[in-house]
Each structure stands twice: as structure tokens, then as C-alpha cells.
Design an enzyme around this catalytic site. Structure first.
Site: not given
Ligand code: AKB
Length: 314
Positions: A9, A12-13, A35-36, A53, A143, A147
Site C-alpha cells: 500500500g 497511499g497517504q 501497491d496494486i 494485490d 470500515y 478495523k
Molecule cells: C478516514 O477518515 O477514514 C481515515 C481514518 C480516520 O481512519 N482517515
């Protein structure tokens, strides 16, 4: 033992900046970015890069063997706003990518894993202010659910199989080197670019939405400090609360105005407001401070000044 680090990854940021820092620490040839999709030229041309991937278990295993990888930073994931649009895809990537990496550690092909968690593990029933490490966690976003589940699996793999996995609950991360993608906290990066380019910004969150945030140099510092700490200091194997600053869009806009006096902001909340409303406003990170000496360097004033300086004079 020679460490060889693999970052999944890297486009990404966080990945973009983390790879550069790891290359400084371990040497260019000992950090493999992947990264993909293509990474920035800085990442791709600055050292080994593999298109991968993370859901492709066999390809991941081949790369680990090819380079004798010892540590994996698994940053490939879909963030909060995108995950709501791609529910099954987000669950698949965020969970099965993690299993692929944890299993490599369980089978002793690698010795250490970093996996990012997020403030998204908290939900509408969590205490909103100074949210403790251990508290009610009923996330209601895809998400957040991925997590929270990931945290439980990290703890399980550590307890049952001795996997050295480490994790942080990142707040919103703000940096100037790369764009964030698909998060709810992204406004706090976009606002700087639009303030400098157009002098105005339309914010997708309400003016009084307080969220925990962190400047990217602190994000990188916290990640490296956690991974470098002796294993016995890591008492929490789910994920550590982590904090640096908290602010609302209105407060950030006021801070930006100190540098760009004519800057104006308007508010047009969209679906990301519902996500933000379920997250804490501020975080208690005393366990991270106690266990491995976490301390941020940047507050709102310092971060704002540095962002404006660096975006204005790249
Ligand atoms: C998001 O906004 O989804 C992320 C996070 C807080 O994990 N920056």
C-alpha cells in the site's frame, strides 16, 4: 539479523511517506514498496517496487521469499467513505489482506507485522471526549467494523500463535506530500490546498464537527516508534489509542486565516457527516505514552504553519 521491510500500500497517504523514512533507516535496497497501482516516482524509482494485490496470497508469498522479507507494514485498505460505497469489496480487502499477512507471520516466514487501526473502531455509543483505550466499541461503518474485527484478530494471533503484530488507532492524518483518498477526515488536507489555490473552501462536514487529527510527521514517528520498541513494552496487541490534536473545521479555518487573511469557508455536509458524527472528538492516548513513550511534536498552530509553508514552496 538483517531486516528487510515490505510495505503493502505504498501509494497511499501514509505509505508514500513511510517508505521514504524506512529507506533512510534500513537502506534503499532493504525496503520493498508495493501497491496494486503505481506509486509516486519518488517511491517507485527510489528503490525496489512490486505491483501486488495483497489478496493474492501466492504472489505475496513469492515476494516475501524473493527478498527474504522480515517485516511487513500492511497499509493497503479502503477508508471510511469509500468503504460505505464498496461494502463487500472493503470487507474483503481489509480483512483478507490482514489474514494473508498474519498467516505469513504465524507460519514464521516473517517476524513482525504492522497493521493500522483507526478511530473508526469507535461508534455512536462510545464516550465522545477523551475516549479511553478500553471502552464501548459499537462501530456502525464498514470500515469501523473491519478495523475493530482486525484488532481482535491481531490480538488473537499474538496470544495464540505468538505473532509480533503491532497497531495504532490513527486519527485523521494531515500531510502535504500526498493526497488522502476516501476518508472522512480528508477535508483537513483539502482545505489547505484550496485555501492556497482559491482562497475559499466548501467543507463536507459541519463547522462544529470535532475530530482527532495528527500531522503526518507525527504519524510516521508514532508508527516507527511502535515498531522499534522492544516487544516486552508492547502491552496492547489489539491497537493503541493515539492522539495529537483535536479541532473542528471552524477552528482549523480560523487558524488558516492567520496565514491567509482573506480565506473563507462554507459548509455543505454530505454523507461523510454521518460517519464523523459517530467518531470521538478527542482521544486519551495515555497507554501509548506510558508503554513506549509516545509524544507528538505538532499541535494545530505548528501543523498549520508547516502545511502552508510546504504547499506554498514545494
Ligand atoms: C478516514 O477518515 O477514514 C481515515 C481514518 C480516520 O481512519 N482517515
Amino acid at each position: 539479523m538483517k531486516e528487510v521491510v515490505f510495505v503493502a500500500g505504498s501509494s497511499g497517504q501514509i505509505g508514500t511517506e513511510l517508505v521514504m523514512k524506512l529507506r533512510e533507516m534500513y537502506g534503499v535496497d532493504n525496503v520493498i514498496a508495493s501497491d496494486i497501482k503505481k506509486s509516486s516516482d519518488e517511491v517507485k524509482q527510489g528503490g525496489p517496487f512490486e505491483l501486488l494485490d495483497v489478496l493474492d496470497r501466492d504472489a505475496l508469498f513469492s515476494i516475501v521469499k524473493k527478498y527474504n522479507v522480515t517485516q511487513i507494514y500492511l497499509l493497503a485498505a479502503l477508508l471510511s467513505a469509500t468503504a460505505e460505497q464498496k461494502v463487500k469489496g472493503a470487507w474483503n480487502l481489509n480483512m483478507n489482506g490482514l489474514f494473508n499477512v498474519l498467516d505469513l507471520a504465524k507460519e514464521q516466514h516473517i517476524s513482525k507485522v504492522y497493521w493500522p487501526s483507526s478511530i473508526a473502531v469507535f461508534g455512536p455509543t462510545t464516550p465522545k471526549h477523551n475516549t479511553p483505550q478500553r471502552t464501548i466499541m459499537e462501530p456502525n461503518t464498514v470500515y469501523g467494523i473491519s478495523k475493530q474485527t482486525g484488532e481482535r484478530w491481531c490480538e488473537y494471533y499474538n496470544a495464540k500463535y505468538g505473532v509480533d503484530v503491532r497497531s495504532l488507532r490513527y486519527p485523521g492524518l494531515i500531510g502535504y506530500k500526498s493526497e488522502p483518498g476516501g476518508g472522512t477526515t480528508d477535508y483537513a488536507v483539502h482545505i489547505f490546498h484550496e485555501a492556497l489555490e482559491k482562497g475559499t473552501y466548501e467543507c463536507f462536514l459541519k463547522e462544529d464537527t470535532e475530530l482527532p487529527m495528527m500531522y503526518m510527521p507525527d504519524g510516521i514517528k508514532s508508527t516507527i516508534s511502535l515498531m522499534e520498541a522492544p516487544a516486552e513494552q508492547i502491552k496492547i496487541r489489539s491497537a493503541y489509542n493515539l492522539a495529537a490534536m483535536s479541532f473542528t473545521p471552524k477552528i482549523l479555518a480560523e487558524e488558516i486565516k492567520k496565514h491567509i487573511p482573506g480565506f473563507t469557508i462554507t459548509y455543505k455536509p454530505d454523507s461523510r457527516q454521518q460517519i464523523a458524527d459517530t467518531w470521538p472528538g478527542s482521544i486519551d492516548d495515555s497507554e501509548a505514552r506510558k508503554d513506549w513513550g509516545w509524544l507528538p511534536d505538532y499541535d494545530l498552530e505548528k501543523m498549520t504553519a508547516d502545511m502552508i509553508k510546504n504547499i506554498s514552496h514545494p
